[in-house]
Design a protein around this motif. Structure first.
Motif, PDB file in Angstrom:
ATOM      1  N   LEU A 116       0.843  -1.078  -0.238  1.00 22.02           N
ATOM      2  CA  LEU A 116      -0.008  -0.183  -0.047  1.00 22.02           C
ATOM      3  C   LEU A 116       0.961   1.225   0.052  1.00 22.02           C
ATOM      4  O   LEU A 116       2.019   1.249   0.736  1.00 22.02           O
ATOM      5  CB  LEU A 116      -0.838   0.135   1.334  1.00 22.02           C
ATOM      6  N   THR A 117       0.463   2.245  -0.401  1.00 21.82           N
ATOM      7  CA  THR A 117       1.023   3.680  -0.220  1.00 21.82           C
ATOM      8  C   THR A 117       0.047   4.509   0.043  1.00 21.82           C
ATOM      9  O   THR A 117      -1.145   4.610  -0.354  1.00 21.82           O
ATOM     10  CB  THR A 117       1.696   4.081  -1.448  1.00 21.82           C
ATOM     11  N   VAL A 143      -0.345  -1.067  13.338  1.00 22.02           N
ATOM     12  CA  VAL A 143      -1.028  -2.264  14.022  1.00 22.02           C
ATOM     13  C   VAL A 143      -1.990  -2.511  13.114  1.00 22.02           C
ATOM     14  O   VAL A 143      -3.142  -1.602  12.986  1.00 22.02           O
ATOM     15  CB  VAL A 143      -1.467  -1.989  15.289  1.00 22.02           C
ATOM     16  N   MET A 144      -2.311  -3.770  12.682  1.00 20.56           N
ATOM     17  CA  MET A 144      -3.389  -4.449  11.981  1.00 20.56           C
ATOM     18  C   MET A 144      -4.060  -5.383  12.795  1.00 20.56           C
ATOM     19  O   MET A 144      -3.508  -6.381  13.098  1.00 20.56           O
ATOM     20  CB  MET A 144      -3.137  -4.683  10.462  1.00 20.56           C
ATOM     21  N   THR A 145      -5.383  -5.324  12.873  1.00 23.47           N
ATOM     22  CA  THR A 145      -6.135  -6.235  13.787  1.00 23.47           C
ATOM     23  C   THR A 145      -7.212  -7.191  12.600  1.00 23.47           C
ATOM     24  O   THR A 145      -7.898  -6.461  12.163  1.00 23.47           O
ATOM     25  CB  THR A 145      -6.776  -5.868  14.964  1.00 23.47           C
ATOM     26  N   ILE A 167       4.313  -6.202   9.261  1.00 27.25           N
ATOM     27  CA  ILE A 167       3.867  -4.586   8.713  1.00 27.25           C
ATOM     28  C   ILE A 167       5.397  -4.014   8.409  1.00 27.25           C
ATOM     29  O   ILE A 167       6.007  -4.017   9.344  1.00 27.25           O
ATOM     30  CB  ILE A 167       3.073  -3.711   9.276  1.00 27.25           C
ATOM     31  N   THR A 168       5.712  -3.463   7.298  1.00 29.46           N
ATOM     32  CA  THR A 168       6.927  -2.934   6.914  1.00 29.46           C
ATOM     33  C   THR A 168       6.676  -1.639   6.490  1.00 29.46           C
ATOM     34  O   THR A 168       5.972  -1.278   5.362  1.00 29.46           O
ATOM     35  CB  THR A 168       7.848  -3.792   5.812  1.00 29.46           C
ATOM     36  N   LEU A 169       6.882  -0.627   7.134  1.00 30.52           N
ATOM     37  CA  LEU A 169       6.870   0.785   6.704  1.00 30.52           C
ATOM     38  C   LEU A 169       8.130   1.223   6.092  1.00 30.52           C
ATOM     39  O   LEU A 169       9.055   1.048   6.314  1.00 30.52           O
ATOM     40  CB  LEU A 169       6.598   1.584   8.070  1.00 30.52           C
ATOM     41  N   GLY A 170       7.641   2.060   4.861  1.00 34.09           N
ATOM     42  CA  GLY A 170       8.745   2.430   4.106  1.00 34.09           C
ATOM     43  C   GLY A 170       9.051   4.029   4.251  1.00 34.09           C
ATOM     44  O   GLY A 170       9.732   4.280   3.288  1.00 34.09           O
ATOM     45  N   GLY A 171       9.028   4.699   5.273  1.00 31.72           N
ATOM     46  CA  GLY A 171       9.669   5.743   5.724  1.00 31.72           C
ATOM     47  C   GLY A 171       9.270   6.891   4.583  1.00 31.72           C
ATOM     48  O   GLY A 171       8.060   6.852   4.500  1.00 31.72           O
ATOM     49  N   GLY A 191       6.485   6.571   1.971  1.00 33.33           N
ATOM     50  CA  GLY A 191       4.960   6.380   2.246  1.00 33.33           C
ATOM     51  C   GLY A 191       4.368   4.873   2.018  1.00 33.33           C
ATOM     52  O   GLY A 191       3.165   4.676   2.071  1.00 33.33           O
ATOM     53  N   THR A 192       5.236   3.755   1.965  1.00 34.70           N
ATOM     54  CA  THR A 192       4.694   2.495   1.524  1.00 34.70           C
ATOM     55  C   THR A 192       4.433   1.654   2.910  1.00 34.70           C
ATOM     56  O   THR A 192       5.261   1.858   3.990  1.00 34.70           O
ATOM     57  CB  THR A 192       5.724   1.820   0.791  1.00 34.70           C
ATOM     58  N   ILE A 193       3.498   0.738   2.631  1.00 33.54           N
ATOM     59  CA  ILE A 193       3.247   0.003   3.790  1.00 33.54           C
ATOM     60  C   ILE A 193       2.822  -1.553   3.201  1.00 33.54           C
ATOM     61  O   ILE A 193       2.188  -1.700   2.294  1.00 33.54           O
ATOM     62  CB  ILE A 193       1.693   0.389   4.580  1.00 33.54           C
ATOM     63  N   GLU A 194       3.685  -2.396   3.583  1.00 29.77           N
ATOM     64  CA  GLU A 194       3.769  -3.834   3.017  1.00 29.77           C
ATOM     65  C   GLU A 194       2.978  -4.623   4.276  1.00 29.77           C
ATOM     66  O   GLU A 194       3.769  -4.733   5.475  1.00 29.77           O
ATOM     67  CB  GLU A 194       5.054  -4.247   3.001  1.00 29.77           C
TER      68      GLU A 194
END
Length: 113
Positions: free
Chosen positions: A19-20, A37-39, A57-61, A64-67
């Motif tokens: 996601l971005t 956090v994803m529930t 969850i990996t945040l891309g700084g 703005g990416t979210i894996e």
């Protein structure tokens, strides 16, 4: 405003979704210093699967990416037809919290599930 996004997850399968996060001006949101956090749960119980920025969850700084990544072991634990989820973003230094997306999760069961 929280975005609505529904998806299907295969029971006992890996799930990876990039996601971005874009702001209202069309520019990506810098996720540096934030956590997530994803529930996932069914409609009648506590959380069944919890992903965090430490696991799943990996945040891309600045990008703005979210894996989002769910393992086959985690998806095998799910036992519903349709459940709910939300993805929260936090920035502790400013006491910031935002529900970025939420929606329904449909569990697809294969013939071997």
């Amino acid at each position: 405003m929280t975005a609505q996004y529904d998806f299907t997850l295969g029971k006992s399968e890996s799930f990876d979704r990039p996601l971005t996060w874009y702001g209202g001006d069309g520019n990506v949101i810098d996720l540096t210093g934030m956590t997530a956090v994803m529930t996932i749960k069914d409609d009648e119980s506590d959380a069944v699967v919890v992903l965090t920025s430490e696991a799943g969850i990996t945040l891309g700084g600045e990008a703005g990416t979210i894996e989002l990544s769910i393992t086959p072991v985690q998806s095998a634990e799910l036992d519903f037809i349709t459940g709910r989820y939300d993805l929260m973003i936090y920035k502790a230094s400013s006491n910031y919290a935002k529900r970025l997306i939420d929606g329904t999760v449909t569990l697809a069961r294969g013939s071997t599930s």
